[in-house]
Design an enzyme around this catalytic site. Structure first.
Site, mmCIF file in Angstrom:
data_model
loop_
_atom_site.group_PDB
_atom_site.id
_atom_site.type_symbol
_atom_site.label_atom_id
_atom_site.label_comp_id
_atom_site.label_asym_id
_atom_site.label_seq_id
_atom_site.Cartn_x
_atom_site.Cartn_y
_atom_site.Cartn_z
ATOM 1 C CG LEU A 207 -2.190 0.444 1.255
ATOM 2 C CD1 LEU A 207 -2.988 -0.033 0.238
ATOM 3 C CD2 LEU A 207 -2.758 0.828 2.426
ATOM 4 C CG HIS A 208 3.013 2.705 -3.146
ATOM 5 N ND1 HIS A 208 2.346 1.233 -3.663
ATOM 6 C CD2 HIS A 208 3.095 3.395 -4.276
ATOM 7 C CE1 HIS A 208 2.385 1.380 -5.020
ATOM 8 N NE2 HIS A 208 2.845 2.676 -5.341
#
Ligand code: UD1
Length: 366
Positions: A207-208
């Protein structure tokens, strides 16, 4: 005389797309002279060099060393440095891949110098202009002379945008060339041993994206979701430097680390990552490429976004679009844990021969 071409890579998701192209071009060394340019958008060992090692990509011929900055500064720095490269090397063609800032910056420079552009992974649209990638891909497509499309939705999108169909080539998904070349095997369990994991007893998260990590309120929402999931299954989270920076900035690192079943690790290389995914129960992600890789690996994928530019992964693949909707996520997780998840079909031309098709088009026309 040999035709000079430049292949551009800059950020982590580019490297698995340039690897098969470079290999395929090797077969045409009497026709093309290729130059590999690395913009330096990603520069940490785990974000760049490990992929060159894993995928046996030769050292870049030219390294622009631009590094991180705001979108405008990063894009501008790449443009300035790449203009010099084009002035010196005078290639016939620039090949860009994907949708990162390096893709856009190099396309803009080439187009102003009337150098032909090939865009690999053209036509994908999330229709969400708050994503920098959507701006990058739309503009790159509008400037390109060769648009190499991965899935049917891309053909529709380009037609709707009025792009001349003669420029558009449906060639399949080049990332799948790389995946099939490096297919996980049961012997390759180094990463599982290292993390003390057993098959199928854990999930993987990446998740970024700014929309998922850039504010405190959103990170708390993410934390609440992870807390619920981690009560049911272990989560391995190779954390992107940007996400780590944001979690630290909002003083949430202790909170995340307090979850017993959440294991945050440094980013890992390609081979370790696909093996980790292949042996996992499911993946949670906001990445684009992972939606495609899980489709081929037949691993359920929960995409924590409101939209996807890769609809085929939902129609045929193992992908579920869940956003940050806690109830929806837990419903899908429960189903998967009961072994009740969808099985995939392989999308057209995701067969490992995409680089071959791309280079054939280029050999015949340049
Ligand atoms: C970029 C792409 C995104 C892709 C992602 C994959 C754009 C607009 N976005 O996002 O589409 O999904 O790469 O990783 O191009 N950083 C490091 N080390 C590195 C690289 C970055 O620490 O090697 C940190 C820096 O603090 C930097 C931040 O990560 O400011 C963001 O990097 P950047 O390249 O701007 O965007 P990504 O979020 O990586």
């Amino acid at each position: 005389m040999k035709k000079r071409i430049i292949i551009v890579g800059g950020a982590r998701p580019n490297f698995m797309k340039i690897a098969p192209l470079i290999r395929e071009f090797e077969k045409y060394n009497n026709h093309f002279e290729k130059i590999l340019v690395h913009t330096g958008q990603h520069y940490d060992f785990e974000m760049s060099e490990v992929f060159f090692q894993n995928l046996k990509i030769p050292k870049p011929d030219i390294y622009l060393n631009v590094g991180s900055d705001s979108h405008a500064i990063q894009t501008a720095k790449i443009m300035i440095a790449f203009e010099e490269v084009l002035l010196k090397e005078k290639p016939e063609l620039v090949i860009v891949v994907g949708d990162v800032n390096s893709t856009l910056a190099c396309s803009l420079v080439a187009s102003k110098m009337t150098i032909k552009i090939a865009h690999v992974e053209a036509g994908l649209r999330s229709f969400d202009r708050t994503m920098p990638e959507e701006i990058n891909r739309t503009i790159t497509d509008s400037l390109s002379d060769y648009l190499f499309v991965t899935e049917k939705s891309g053909l529709d999108n380009l037609r709707n945008e009025g792009i001349n169909s003669k420029k558009v080539h449906f060639v399949g998904n080049i990332m799948i060339d790389t995946l099939l070349t490096n297919l996980p095997s049961n012997d390759n369990t180094y990463i599982l041993k290292k993390l003390k994991l057993s098959d199928n007893k854990y999930s993987v998260m990446t998740l970024h994206r700014p929309s998922n990590v850039d504010s405190e309120a959103i990170l708390i929402e993410v934390f609440d979701i992870l807390k619920l999931i981690s009560e049911k299954i272990k989560i391995i989270y190779p954390i992107h430097p940007r996400a780590k920076k944001m979690i630290k900035k909002h003083n949430l690192l202790d909170e995340f680390e307090s979850l017993d079943n959440l294991n945050m690790i440094e980013p890992i290389g390609y081979i370790d990552f696909i093996n980790l995914v292949y042996n996992s129960k499911f993946v949670l992600t906001d990445s684009g490429g992972i939606q495609e890789e899980t489709t081929i690996l037949n691993v359920p994928c929960l995409t924590m976004r409101e939209n996807t530019e890769r609809p085929i992964t939902i129609e045929k693949g193992t992908n579920y679009l869940v956003g940050r909707d806690k109830n929806k996520i837990m419903k899908v997780v429960d189903n998967i844990l009961r072994d009740n998840s969808k099985k995939r079909e392989i999308p057209d031309l995701w067969d490992g021969k995409t680089a071959e098709r791309i280079v054939k088009v280029l050999v015949e026309s340049i």
